[in-house]
Design a protein around this motif. Sequence first.
Motif, PDB file in Angstrom:
ATOM      1  N   MET A   1       0.855  -1.193   0.000  1.00  0.00           N
ATOM      2  CA  MET A   1       0.000   0.000   0.000  1.00  0.00           C
ATOM      3  C   MET A   1       0.891   1.243   0.000  1.00  0.00           C
ATOM      4  N   ALA A   2       0.642   2.146  -0.927  1.00  0.00           N
ATOM      5  CA  ALA A   2       1.431   3.367  -1.003  1.00  0.00           C
ATOM      6  C   ALA A   2       0.928   4.394   0.014  1.00  0.00           C
ATOM      7  N   VAL A   3       1.823   5.263   0.455  1.00  0.00           N
ATOM      8  CA  VAL A   3       1.483   6.362   1.359  1.00  0.00           C
ATOM      9  C   VAL A   3       1.728   7.669   0.623  1.00  0.00           C
ATOM     10  N   ALA A   4       0.768   8.581   0.695  1.00  0.00           N
ATOM     11  CA  ALA A   4       0.856   9.807  -0.095  1.00  0.00           C
ATOM     12  C   ALA A   4       0.271  10.982   0.679  1.00  0.00           C
ATOM     13  N   GLU A   5       0.400  12.165   0.099  1.00  0.00           N
ATOM     14  CA  GLU A   5      -0.223  13.388   0.603  1.00  0.00           C
ATOM     15  C   GLU A   5      -1.077  13.989  -0.498  1.00  0.00           C
ATOM     16  N   LEU A   6      -2.291  14.375  -0.162  1.00  0.00           N
ATOM     17  CA  LEU A   6      -3.218  14.999  -1.099  1.00  0.00           C
ATOM     18  C   LEU A   6      -3.511  16.406  -0.616  1.00  0.00           C
TER      19      LEU A   6
ATOM     20  N   ASP B   1      -4.111  24.145 -10.443  1.00  0.00           N
ATOM     21  CA  ASP B   1      -4.175  22.777 -10.943  1.00  0.00           C
ATOM     22  C   ASP B   1      -5.093  21.868 -10.133  1.00  0.00           C
ATOM     23  N   GLY B   2      -5.781  22.404  -9.119  1.00  0.00           N
ATOM     24  CA  GLY B   2      -6.644  21.573  -8.302  1.00  0.00           C
ATOM     25  C   GLY B   2      -5.854  20.723  -7.331  1.00  0.00           C
ATOM     26  N   PRO B   3      -6.449  19.629  -6.839  1.00  0.00           N
ATOM     27  CA  PRO B   3      -5.763  18.775  -5.862  1.00  0.00           C
ATOM     28  C   PRO B   3      -4.447  18.223  -6.404  1.00  0.00           C
ATOM     29  N   VAL B   4      -3.442  18.194  -5.539  1.00  0.00           N
ATOM     30  CA  VAL B   4      -2.112  17.718  -5.917  1.00  0.00           C
ATOM     31  C   VAL B   4      -1.751  16.539  -5.030  1.00  0.00           C
ATOM     32  N   LEU B   5      -1.344  15.435  -5.659  1.00  0.00           N
ATOM     33  CA  LEU B   5      -0.960  14.233  -4.927  1.00  0.00           C
ATOM     34  C   LEU B   5       0.546  14.053  -5.024  1.00  0.00           C
ATOM     35  N   SER B   6       1.197  13.804  -3.871  1.00  0.00           N
ATOM     36  CA  SER B   6       2.635  13.571  -3.857  1.00  0.00           C
ATOM     37  C   SER B   6       2.929  12.361  -2.986  1.00  0.00           C
ATOM     38  N   PHE B   7       4.083  11.728  -3.232  1.00  0.00           N
ATOM     39  CA  PHE B   7       4.459  10.504  -2.531  1.00  0.00           C
ATOM     40  C   PHE B   7       5.763  10.708  -1.775  1.00  0.00           C
ATOM     41  N   GLY B   8       5.911  11.862  -1.138  1.00  0.00           N
ATOM     42  CA  GLY B   8       7.169  12.212  -0.511  1.00  0.00           C
ATOM     43  C   GLY B   8       7.640  11.325   0.630  1.00  0.00           C
ATOM     44  N   PRO B   9       6.838  11.101   1.687  1.00  0.00           N
ATOM     45  CA  PRO B   9       7.394  10.465   2.887  1.00  0.00           C
ATOM     46  C   PRO B   9       7.657   8.974   2.751  1.00  0.00           C
TER      47      PRO B   9
ATOM     48  N   LEU C   1       8.913   5.293   1.332  1.00  0.00           N
ATOM     49  CA  LEU C   1      10.030   4.737   0.564  1.00  0.00           C
ATOM     50  C   LEU C   1       9.435   4.026  -0.639  1.00  0.00           C
ATOM     51  N   GLY C   2       9.520   4.644  -1.774  1.00  0.00           N
ATOM     52  CA  GLY C   2       8.879   4.119  -2.967  1.00  0.00           C
ATOM     53  C   GLY C   2       7.830   5.094  -3.474  1.00  0.00           C
ATOM     54  N   GLY C   3       7.360   4.862  -4.666  1.00  0.00           N
ATOM     55  CA  GLY C   3       6.423   5.767  -5.290  1.00  0.00           C
ATOM     56  C   GLY C   3       5.024   5.207  -5.312  1.00  0.00           C
ATOM     57  N   PRO C   4       4.201   5.682  -6.256  1.00  0.00           N
ATOM     58  CA  PRO C   4       2.819   5.215  -6.340  1.00  0.00           C
ATOM     59  C   PRO C   4       2.765   3.756  -6.762  1.00  0.00           C
ATOM     60  N   PRO C   5       1.657   3.095  -6.480  1.00  0.00           N
ATOM     61  CA  PRO C   5       1.551   1.685  -6.848  1.00  0.00           C
ATOM     62  C   PRO C   5       1.572   1.531  -8.359  1.00  0.00           C
TER      63      PRO C   5
END
Length: 486
Positions: free
Chosen positions: A1-6, A14-22, A24-28
């Motif tokens: 399961m990925a962890v992200a910030e919205l 650009d509206g809602p922005v999703l990032s995968f900063g914290p 280890l690894g990126g989006p699924p």
Amino acid sequence: MAVAELDLDPDGPDGPVLSFGPALGGPPPGAGDIFALVRLRGRPIATVLGHVGADEDPAEVLTAVFRARKGPYGPPAPAEPTPAKPTRAAPTPAEPVREAPVREAPAYGAPAPPAAVVTAPPRTTVVVATRERAGQLARALDSLLAQDHPDFRVLVVDNAPVTTATRDLVESRYAGRVDYVQEPRPGLAVAHNSGAAAADGTVIAFTDDDVIADPHWLTALTTPFAADPGLGCVTGLILPARLTTSAQILLESHGGFAKGFEPRLYDPASPPADEPLFPFTAGSFGSGANMAFRAEALRAVGGFDPATGTGTPARGGDDLYAFVRILAEGHRLRYAPEALVWHHHRETWQDLRNQAYGYGAGLTAYLTAILVRHPALLPALLAKLPRGLAHARAITAHRPDPAGDPAPGTHGARAHAWPRDLSRLERRGMLYGPLGYLKARIRVRRQTDGRTQPRGEAQPRGEAQPRGEARVRRRARVRRRTSGGR
């Protein structure tokens, strides 16, 4: 399961922005689940869990999940703390526990508050206690050195080291930017006291070597001290950095370390009427991985009890002890969800079993410490004891697996049944806690008197030793017997 910030910035182009900063690894890759912290103009307001299909936009999916739960979003709610309310009411012994201890930020669609007077955060020392985890420590230090706080110092306390790995890391990679202190006696509370003794400034902040601090963490954690001279302690929000194993997902589905998204103020001069166990429900105030104290207040109560905490027979409770002591002396405690760290949860089932046992032991160990060191608090504790026993039974009860989608308050994660053996381990830990604390007090006294040197301690019953370590111990006993005790 990925962890992200919205980030739901309604003013952004650009509206809602999703990032995968914290994480280890990126989006699924392709389809997968995403656990996301939801921010509104940078402020944490909720967490959501969504399943993203191979051809779907993750930001759109998670935004839709959030809107389905909360409705249209608008300006953030006022950030001023409300009078403290319990994370969950203490149920009667027959009442099942179904609600996870996390709430969403209230009234996120309310009008924005008037602009507040900006107060500069006070001079702060950040103390990081660590033991033989140089790789994790480097990750934490990188995030601490990136803080937007204008005046702070980072101090690493190397607790009972057996190698020079931590010292080598600090003196090579962080020379001139991070200070180093060695504490030969084992125990997290002892290490924290050593850090507090070496700290300077108005505030002392504490975090762990297995976290990644949000860039605004230290500013959000320490600014309240400048605005409230009666404030003795501030705690913050803790969210998972990774959710890649079943043990991590189970822990987070039952609340993890988070205490919600609503600022709260605990004032001993005005105890919350709907929290009858106050201030002894210290676990609802925050956790040791994200806490700060006014330096003079912490030193006035004697710091942390050295017979509590990880690395001692007590197994934990050092942070809970400090919270109660600060409140018992009349200082206020504030929970500030804007002060965010990302925590790397334990990865294996054995880690989770050890953690459950340790939590139970730490809970009763800190209560024992309060009574032994401050018997004047005994009448207040005895008056609350019946409700306290019911509360302890409830928080370690078997949690049924609710059907359907997660309800508000479940921390945005799908519910999973809490194994009965973990509940039993936590209760066994509670039974052991007072004995563990007394063992730790004896050890601390002997170390203080210089009669014995610190030694590694055996694992208490209920926690399995690593196989390699247990084998070494058995062979050493056999050699002693066959060599006549030499």
